[in-house]
Design a protein around this motif. Structure first.
Motif, short mmCIF file in Angstrom:
data_model
loop_
_atom_site.label_atom_id
_atom_site.label_comp_id
_atom_site.label_asym_id
_atom_site.label_seq_id
_atom_site.Cartn_x
_atom_site.Cartn_y
_atom_site.Cartn_z
N PHE A 168 0.93 -1.68 0.04
CA PHE A 168 0.24 0.13 0.13
C PHE A 168 0.68 1.09 0.42
N ASP A 249 -8.45 -1.46 -10.90
CA ASP A 249 -9.70 -0.46 -10.79
C ASP A 249 -8.95 0.13 -8.51
N GLU A 251 -6.18 -0.56 -8.56
CA GLU A 251 -5.19 -1.20 -7.87
C GLU A 251 -4.14 -1.17 -9.37
N LYS A 276 0.89 -6.77 -5.83
CA LYS A 276 -0.85 -6.08 -5.87
C LYS A 276 0.10 -4.72 -5.30
N VAL A 278 -2.17 -1.63 -3.78
CA VAL A 278 -3.17 0.17 -3.11
C VAL A 278 -2.35 1.20 -3.54
N LYS A 441 -8.48 7.80 -13.17
CA LYS A 441 -8.24 9.04 -12.32
C LYS A 441 -7.18 9.66 -11.70
N MET B 1 -10.08 -4.38 -7.58
CA MET B 1 -11.52 -2.95 -6.90
C MET B 1 -11.76 -3.41 -5.19
N ARG B 2 -11.52 -2.30 -4.72
CA ARG B 2 -11.70 -2.41 -3.29
C ARG B 2 -12.82 -1.63 -2.93
N SER B 76 -17.18 2.68 -15.04
CA SER B 76 -15.86 2.67 -14.20
C SER B 76 -15.53 2.20 -13.25
N HIS B 77 -16.80 1.65 -12.45
CA HIS B 77 -16.05 1.04 -11.06
C HIS B 77 -15.94 2.00 -9.82
#
Lengths: 987, 90
Positions: A168, A249, A251, A276, A278, A441, B1-2, B76-77
């Motif tokens: 992270f 998404d 990640e 992975k 985050v 984004k 995704m979280r 966009s999730h």
């Protein structure tokens, strides 16, 4: 000549010589070399054969964009095909082989494929192999399979470990070049948690390959200093040899090559690690990739990217050849001439299609002959480049002797990762390339990846973007650091393609796609870039077209009369680089593919000689073989007889157990089950069936009412988690107003079935005065809690076997002890452990349904349980279960089956049809779901689902099983083969 | 995704299972089979496939076991809202 290509300088460690072999030839390199640079230093130019035409190929680039120099690395089980020599870090003992050649690299018979080139044009898969259809199986498919792929897999299990990790951070910096370093410094100094990822084994990116300076020191030294400062910051983590391959998404997926630079991983360490990340934000500083120019013979060993030539000369001190021609349409290419000249390598000419270049650029060439307004049309030679043919400004064809042609067509920002979440490349007329638009984004782009192609611009942009990200994330970066560096000239007038060549002109070197393939595809009507890609396979190889996409699209745009901006660019998808399947599997391989759950009495069962079988994640005792038994059926028969005539014990801990408490549990269960539970008396157990909302049976099991507000529900082993999820849904979503609490206690209790005529005696001995197990005090379907020594045990008088039987549960830690106590207490009662095969035989003998019948396609009525469905209340699935097709009397319904000839064996899955019917779907009336050899009856028995079954008891039915050559007849009987009145279980 | 679970904070999707449209309500039995059949059929089988914002059920089975109503943009999730299914529906 070997060794004669090594120059002075570079950032290799000449004190550490590394010995390696290529196609069996032993060579030396230095620490800091890649396999490619070491091959170049040894004068090896031919390293592979091309995919379709088996043309000789050499090293083209100095990085992960390499399309040509793919080799098989290592031997034996560790052999790995298609590794890029340009990214393979040299180690002592490295062994590599060329691929896609037969019988040898220098003499490849399949090079005759070139003669078949007309058959291998764009879309050849769709054309050549269309007809005749009969040729497919015998000729085309085997031929394609033999030719497909470049390298060979080892075919052996991978001996190495792969692992997965998560990390992270506030800011993920993707790329450790100048912009990445200045960004990581800005954000890291401000206190942000930064992860800096770089694919190289050394930070610095292009700084390592250039002779440029930062703050008055060589770029390499500045990069090293930045590395040291970043490594000292506790909030910054540097991951080298790591490539971010995908943006998901929020990640990021990355692959760290932990031990790929070692002969084999150190003990207990992984070969590769799948990360992975985050990250709250990311900064894409992935730099740019130089683009080539398409001309005839541009695939000959010796034709290289100009920047790669600089990398080999400056960083690796290895000269790609003796006599170099530079063909560039960008100012940047001139620096290759300058660096070669400085290193003492002969540059025969600089050829630039532009008529004018800036004086400062012209000065880079020093005394080298310069041909402005000229273009290279063909590269000549065989297994290596020998001459370069060009057309000068006056239109005259000239030939120059050269063994290296350094090509520069400008730079393409490496924006692939910015488009993974739907972003698109947008044409930039200023840079003549695609820049990222609509990036994710939380991703910003800096440095060369954003079009800042000069060193000063990249450093400044990186620092600015790193600081801006840190500010957005709540940190205070303070004053922006300014870096002193040069703004090299980078002007470019793009030239994508030189037409009119005699030799094949390759656009995609790895997939052997030529300019004429693109012309064919355009002439056949393919106008979309995505179609062009799929039809010609342009950009579909392991390099994903990093050096070929844009040239291909530009050629198509030219042919179709569109601007490149209109034609657009194909969308990049993850993974950006090939990632081994093993890395995705991580440690979940072999027996660790899924977790293995053991019951608490597993050790006891092992000691009793159990054979285990997987039931979901659980290992359950299947049977307990005794000395002298040669067949599992013998063991099972003995166990069944014990559980029916003396006493048997069976570990049933794996069944799901859900504790429910609260004043509304009864009302809740009434809505869950087809039958009623609110009326269940305290101290009693009831069998229940629950449906899915669509009316089909979901699960069955017994539920005990331990106290007025306290129920214990059991599920089948397979459905434990599913039922829990279902109950939570019903409670939280459908009826939150009901006062109910629930928790899974499957793992908290060890539970044993105790079955047989002596079961009560055995348990009475165990409990002594603590429990009265007389039928009056503890009748069939009773439950209660009793002291067993110092612990509380639960006892349920329920029976799956049809005998007098109990289930006893103790806290899970006492599972082993309970099993031993039961065995000891029952020694003189001939107590016998039994496994789930015996359990299954006995349930079939009693006509109890299990997983084979609860198959998601049956309704309660099909299973003979229709009468359980209450008409006085609503419950999940009630309305849908009333649909006409689900109450159709012709639906296959549970029956028992007994072979007419007692010697016949029945098998699961056999189909049922009228005797004499012609087998086929129309004749099919049902099928057998469960079968067993019944020791009690002395022949095979079966349960099946048969149309109008219960109406046909006593009739004959054909049992048709063509797959196993079964064709016999059976009598339709009640599914309850033994003790239909249930007298035995009541005692 | 979280998914930001109200109890557990942002957690990986691997901890959750998906159940689909959360805007549907289970119809109460009216007693009239004709009405009930149609309403229940729609509840069990009919689903929209919206582009953009979508309210859907997720079950935090490897965490707090809560059923959640997650508002997710299907293009966009992006997750704009997460609440417990037991709480009042948005």
């Amino acid at each position: 000549m070997t060794g004669g290509y090594r120059l002075g300088g570079g950032i290799i460690d000449r004190a550490r010589t590394l010995r390696f072999s290529f196609d069996g030839a032993t060579m030396d390199g230095f620490a800091g070399d890649t396999l490619a640079s070491a091959l170049i230093a040894n004068g090896t130019r031919l390293v592979g054969r091309s995919f379709k035409y088996h043309r000789p190929r050499g090293i083209f680039s100095a990085g992960p964009e390499e399309p040509n120099a793919l080799v098989e690395l290592r031997c034996g089980a560790r052999r790995e095909p298609n590794t890029k020599a340009t990214t393979v870090e040299l180690y002592d003992g490295l062994s590599a082989q060329s691929q896609n050649r037969w019988p040898s690299l220098r003499f490849d018979l399949r090079a005759v494929h070139q003669l078949a080139a007309p058959l291998l044009v764009a879309g050849f898969y769709y054309k050549t192999f269309m007809w005749p259809a009969a040729m497919w199986e015998k000729l085309y498919e085997p031929a394609i399979r033999r030719s497909a792929g470049l390298g060979r897999l080892s075919g052996e299990p991978d001996p190495d470990l792969y692992e997965k990790a998560c990390a992270f951070c506030d800011l993920l910096v993707i790329g450790g070049g100048p912009a990445g370093l200045s960004a990581a410094l800005a954000a890291g100094r401000a206190g942000a948690r930064v992860i800096l990822v770089d694919e190289d084994f050394m930070l610095g990116g292009r700084l390592l390959s250039e002779t440029l300076e930062v703050d008055g020191m060589p770029g390499v030294a500045w990069a090293r200093q930045a590395d040291i400062e970043l490594a000292a910051l506790p909030n910054v983590r540097i991951l080298r040899r790591t490539t971010v391959f995908g943006v998901y998404d929020g990640e990021y997926g990355a692959i760290e090559r932990v031990a790929d630079h070692l002969p084999e991983p150190a003990p207990f360490t992984p070969r590769q690690r799948l990360w992975k990340f985050v990250a709250r934000e990311s900064l894409l500083v992935s730099g740019a990739i130089e683009r080539p120019i398409v001309f005839g013979g541009n695939d000959r060993p010796g034709v290289m990217l100009a920047s790669a030539v600089r990398s080999y000369v400056n960083r690796f001190a290895a000269s790609p050849g003796r006599r170099v021609v530079v063909f560039t349409s960008s100012d940047d290419g001139w620096r290759t001439a300058a660096d070669l000249d400085r290193a003492g390598v002969c540059v025969a000419a600089v050829i630039d299609p532009r008529l004018e270049v800036a004086a400062e650029v012209r000065a880079l060439a020093n005394d080298i002959p310069v041909h402005l307004g000229a273009r290279v049309i063909d590269g000549h030679g065989g297994q290596t480049l020998r001459a370069v043919e060009f057309i000068d400004a006056g239109g005259a064809r000239k030939t120059l002797r050269a063994d290296v042609l350094a090509v520069s067509g400008g730079w393409n920002p490496n924006i692939a990762l910015a488009t993974h979440l739907g972003g698109k490349g947008e044409w930039s007329p200023r840079y003549s390339t695609f820049l990222a638009s609509n990036a994710p984004k939380t991703m910003s782009i800096a440095g060369a990846a954003a079009g800042n192609l000069t060193l000063a611009a990249a450093l400044g942009d990186g620092a600015r973007c790193g600081a801006a990200a840190a500010t957005r994330l709540g940190f205070h970066p303070g004053q922006l650091q300014a870096y002193r560096a040069s703004d090299e000239a980078f002007a470019v007038t793009p030239i994508w393609h030189v037409a009119g060549a005699r030799n094949k002109a390759f656009v995609d070197l790895q997939n052997d796609v030529t300019d004429s393939d693109i012309a064919v595809s355009v002439s056949e009507g393919f106008r979309s870039v995505e179609h062009l890609k799929r039809y010609t396979t342009l950009g579909m190889a392991t390099d994903q077209g990093k050096t070929s996409n844009l040239n291909g699209l530009a050629i198509m745009a030219e042919l179709t009369g569109q601007a490149i901006a209109q034609a657009g660019i194909t969308r990049a998808r993850s993974p950006q680089v090939p990632v081994a399947i093993g890395a995705f599997a991580g440690l979940n391989t072999g027996q660790h593919f899924k977790p293995t759950r053991l019951t608490s009495a597993h050790d006891w069962a092992t000691g009793q000689g159990a054979s285990f079988v997987e039931a979901g994640q659980w290992l359950r005792a299947q049977w307990f073989a005794r000395p002298g038994e040669t067949d599992w059926l013998q063991s099972v028969e003995r166990e069944v007889i014990a559980a029916r005539t003396t006493v048997g014990i069976c570990d049933v801990s794996t069944l799901g157990k859900i504790a429910l408490s609260g004043p509304d549990v009864g009302a809740f269960l009434d809505r869950i089950y087809v039958n009623t539970f609110s009326t269940l008396a305290v101290g009693k157990v009831r069998y229940g069936v629950m449906l899915r909302e669509d009316g089909f049976v979901m699960d069955d099991g017994t539920t005990a009412r331990l106290a007025p507000d306290n129920y214990l529900l059991s599920t089948t082993t397979a459905n434990a988690a599913k039922v829990m999820e279902h109950l939570e849904f019903c409670h939280q979503v459908l009826w939150p107003e009901l006062d109910v609490q629930m928790v899974s206690v499957t793992e908290q209790w060890a539970q044993f079935a105790v079955s047989g005529p002596h079961s009560r005696s055995l348990l009475q001995r165990l409990f002594g005065a603590a429990a009265d197990l007389s039928d009056a005090a503890f009748p069939y379907m009773a439950c209660g809690e009793f002291c067993l020594g110092r612990i509380r045990a639960r006892l349920f008088r329920i029976s799956f076997s049809g005998e007098r039987a109990y289930e006893i549960a103790v806290p899970a830690g006492f599972g082993n002890a309970l099993a031993r106590e039961l065995m000891a207490a029952g020694e003189d009662l001939s107590v016998m452990p039994y496994g789930i095969e015996a359990l299954s035989v006995m349930r079939i003998e009693k006509g109890h349904v299990a997983g084979n019948e609860l198959n998601g396609q049956t309704v309660a009525r099909d299973l003979g349980l229709g009468r359980m469905m209450s008409t006085k209340k609503d419950f999940v699935g009630r309305i849908m279960a009333g649909r006409p097709a689900l109450v159709d009397p012709r639906r296959p319904t549970l029956v028992g089956l007994k072979p007419l000839d007692p010697k016949d064996r029945l098998r699961n899955g056999a189909h049922l049809m009228a005797p004499g019917a012609i087998p086929g779907p129309d004749a099919d009336e049902g099928y057998i779901t469960s079968t067993a050899f019944s020791p009690s009856l002395g022949h095979w028995i079966g349960l099946g689902l048969l149309t109008r079954g219960p109406e046909r008891l006593g009739a004959r039915i054909r049992v048709y099983d063509p797959i196993r050559s079964g064709d016999s007849e059976a009598e339709i009987v009640s599914p309850i083969f033994l003790d239909p009145e249930g007298g035995k279980l009541r005692g | 995704m979280r998914i930001p679970c109200p109890y557990c904070g942002p957690r990986d999707t691997a901890e959750f299972s998906y159940r689909g449209d959360a805007t549907l309500s289970r119809p109460d039995a009216s007693g009239d089979p004709a009405i009930d059949d149609v309403a229940m059929f729609a509840y069990v089988y009919l689903r929209d496939n919206p582009v953009g914002r979508h309210q859907e059920f997720w079950y935090h089975g490897s965490g707090c076991r809560s059923w959640l109503v997650v508002t997710r943009d299907t293009t966009s999730h992006d997750i704009s809202d997460v609440r417990l299914a037991t709480a009042e529906r948005p």
